[in-house]
Structure formats: C-alpha cells, structure tokens
Design a protein around this motif. Sequence first.
Motif, PDB file in Angstrom:
ATOM      1  N   PHE A 120     -46.604 -19.304  85.677  1.00 20.23           N
ATOM      2  CA  PHE A 120     -46.258 -20.569  85.784  1.00 20.23           C
ATOM      3  C   PHE A 120     -46.850 -21.499  86.742  1.00 20.23           C
ATOM      4  O   PHE A 120     -47.438 -22.666  86.453  1.00 20.23           O
ATOM      5  CB  PHE A 120     -44.611 -20.665  86.070  1.00 20.23           C
ATOM      6  N   TYR A 121     -47.196 -20.771  87.947  1.00 19.06           N
ATOM      7  CA  TYR A 121     -48.089 -21.735  88.995  1.00 19.06           C
ATOM      8  C   TYR A 121     -49.547 -22.100  88.343  1.00 19.06           C
ATOM      9  O   TYR A 121     -49.896 -22.787  88.810  1.00 19.06           O
ATOM     10  CB  TYR A 121     -47.944 -20.860  90.371  1.00 19.06           C
ATOM     11  N   LEU A 122     -49.948 -20.920  87.870  1.00 19.18           N
ATOM     12  CA  LEU A 122     -51.353 -20.993  87.262  1.00 19.18           C
ATOM     13  C   LEU A 122     -51.238 -22.424  86.411  1.00 19.18           C
ATOM     14  O   LEU A 122     -52.410 -23.063  86.297  1.00 19.18           O
ATOM     15  CB  LEU A 122     -51.698 -19.873  86.527  1.00 19.18           C
ATOM     16  N   MET A 123     -50.206 -22.434  85.529  1.00 18.95           N
ATOM     17  CA  MET A 123     -50.484 -23.517  84.446  1.00 18.95           C
ATOM     18  C   MET A 123     -50.194 -24.947  85.407  1.00 18.95           C
ATOM     19  O   MET A 123     -50.966 -25.874  84.886  1.00 18.95           O
ATOM     20  CB  MET A 123     -49.097 -23.356  83.779  1.00 18.95           C
ATOM     21  N   ARG A 124     -49.475 -24.810  86.498  1.00 18.80           N
ATOM     22  CA  ARG A 124     -49.334 -25.858  87.140  1.00 18.80           C
ATOM     23  C   ARG A 124     -50.643 -26.436  87.700  1.00 18.80           C
ATOM     24  O   ARG A 124     -51.053 -27.746  87.677  1.00 18.80           O
ATOM     25  CB  ARG A 124     -48.161 -25.905  88.316  1.00 18.80           C
ATOM     26  N   GLU A 125     -51.330 -25.691  88.200  1.00 23.14           N
ATOM     27  CA  GLU A 125     -52.761 -25.696  88.978  1.00 23.14           C
ATOM     28  C   GLU A 125     -53.643 -26.435  87.776  1.00 23.14           C
ATOM     29  O   GLU A 125     -54.349 -27.426  88.048  1.00 23.14           O
ATOM     30  CB  GLU A 125     -53.216 -24.470  89.534  1.00 23.14           C
ATOM     31  N   GLN A 126     -53.755 -25.889  86.590  1.00 24.07           N
ATOM     32  CA  GLN A 126     -54.454 -26.289  85.485  1.00 24.07           C
ATOM     33  C   GLN A 126     -53.782 -27.711  85.246  1.00 24.07           C
ATOM     34  O   GLN A 126     -54.959 -28.702  84.982  1.00 24.07           O
ATOM     35  CB  GLN A 126     -54.104 -25.646  84.298  1.00 24.07           C
ATOM     36  N   LEU A 127     -52.695 -27.989  85.063  1.00 26.93           N
ATOM     37  CA  LEU A 127     -52.249 -29.402  84.742  1.00 26.93           C
ATOM     38  C   LEU A 127     -52.637 -30.224  85.666  1.00 26.93           C
ATOM     39  O   LEU A 127     -53.013 -31.434  85.567  1.00 26.93           O
ATOM     40  CB  LEU A 127     -50.583 -29.464  84.679  1.00 26.93           C
ATOM     41  N   ARG A 128     -52.723 -30.026  87.024  1.00 32.11           N
ATOM     42  CA  ARG A 128     -53.041 -30.943  88.279  1.00 32.11           C
ATOM     43  C   ARG A 128     -54.580 -30.940  87.848  1.00 32.11           C
ATOM     44  O   ARG A 128     -55.057 -32.289  88.052  1.00 32.11           O
ATOM     45  CB  ARG A 128     -52.935 -30.287  89.844  1.00 32.11           C
ATOM     46  N   ARG A 129     -55.431 -29.991  87.568  1.00 28.02           N
ATOM     47  CA  ARG A 129     -56.648 -30.347  87.303  1.00 28.02           C
ATOM     48  C   ARG A 129     -57.079 -31.461  86.270  1.00 28.02           C
ATOM     49  O   ARG A 129     -57.986 -32.232  86.108  1.00 28.02           O
ATOM     50  CB  ARG A 129     -57.597 -29.110  87.001  1.00 28.02           C
ATOM     51  N   ASP A 130     -56.225 -31.224  85.246  1.00 26.88           N
ATOM     52  CA  ASP A 130     -56.461 -31.961  83.794  1.00 26.88           C
ATOM     53  C   ASP A 130     -55.752 -33.538  84.353  1.00 26.88           C
ATOM     54  O   ASP A 130     -55.597 -33.973  83.237  1.00 26.88           O
ATOM     55  CB  ASP A 130     -55.774 -31.281  82.744  1.00 26.88           C
ATOM     56  N   GLN A 131     -54.963 -33.569  85.343  1.00 22.75           N
ATOM     57  CA  GLN A 131     -54.314 -35.038  85.695  1.00 22.75           C
ATOM     58  C   GLN A 131     -53.166 -35.160  84.815  1.00 22.75           C
ATOM     59  O   GLN A 131     -52.943 -36.224  84.543  1.00 22.75           O
ATOM     60  CB  GLN A 131     -55.473 -35.971  85.703  1.00 22.75           C
TER      61      GLN A 131
END
Length: 211
Positions: free
Chosen positions: A162-173
């Motif tokens: 879940f946190y990995l996904m959140r990090e990717q979402l951050r990168r993708d704005q």
Amino acid sequence: PSSLAYNQLLEKMSEAGKCDQAYELYRKMRVQKVMPNSNASRALLEACKSDPKRVRKLVKDMTKAHMDRDVNVFNQILSAYSSCKLSDDAMNVYLRAVDHDVALNSVSYRLMFEILGDSYDVDGMEVLVEDLKDMSVSTGTFASGVASALACSDLELAFRIFYLMREQLRRDQVHKVPAKFYDMLLKAVERLGETNLGAVIDEMRICGDLA
C-alpha cells in the motif's frame, strides 16, 4: 509447408481450443526444427493451459529459444502457470526474466501476485515487493498485491505494498488513494481483529490526500 503456413495453422487450431491437434502439429514442427512465432506460441499456451505436462514442455522449449524474453510471451507463460497452479515454476521463470532484464509490465506483476497469493507464498511476494520499489505499475497491480498479501493474512506485507503505491502516486502527482484500498485493508483488519490498525486506516482515509 512453409514456416508461415505452419504458424498460421497452429494459431488457428489453438484459438479454436483444439489443444490435442495443435500440440501434435507443434511436435511435428519441432521435428522439422520449426519454432512457432510469438503469436502462435501464446495461442498454443492458452489452448493447453489446463495440461501442466504440456505447459512445462512448451515453456522449456520457449525458454531455450529465448522467447520468454518477449514480455507478451512471458505473460502468457504466467497465465498458463496460474491455470496449472505451478507457483514454483512461475517464480523460477520470473527470476530468470529479471536476470535477463526483460521489460516486465503491470500485467506481469499482477499475474505474479495472483499466482503467489493463491499458493500462500509470502516469501515470493516479498521478492516482488523489493523489485517493485524501482518500478512504475498500475494501481490495479498494487490492488492485486494487497489482496494477495491479505489472503495470506499478512497485514504487514499488505501495508508495505500500500505504501509503495502511495509513493508512486506521489511521484505521478496523484493526490488521492483509490477508495478500494482502504476498503480492502479495513475488511482485513476487522477479520483479523486488529482494531488499532483500523483507526490508523480511518485517519488516512479522512486525510484524503497525499500532499
């Protein structure tokens, strides 16, 4: 017949679900040292996906010919392994693909999570999670990962994905986590009696954004 004619016939037989006939034609082709092309190989794997012995033989030949380095063929191999419940084989072919720098995609990782989740292979999923740190995949792939970890009652692993996904979402704005992730986690927390984690998830949902 020419190589092209063989491949066209094999593809048609396979797409029609004629596994026995298609496999016999494949054997004839191999005797004549003709290897099916990517499309015919994928169709043949799909047609024979309920036969573990044939699937293993086909994958062995495809690997020898380096066809598993084509991500579309690789994903079809995983799909066949999934149907046959061959999780160890799937992990081996995955590790080989990583060693050879095959450009794996969201479908590859989704299939791997589903295969390993079905076999309760938490160690295998741990390997995927480590590899995903440097990858960009779809939220659907992360959803499969979370669901597979929860199927193994491994909340810690589910939260890591879940946190990995959140990090990717951050990168993708992207500033909002899809609601389905909170729903999956809350249901698992309730099932496992982890009420303290339920409060954490509720707080994360209320905050809403990832800024």
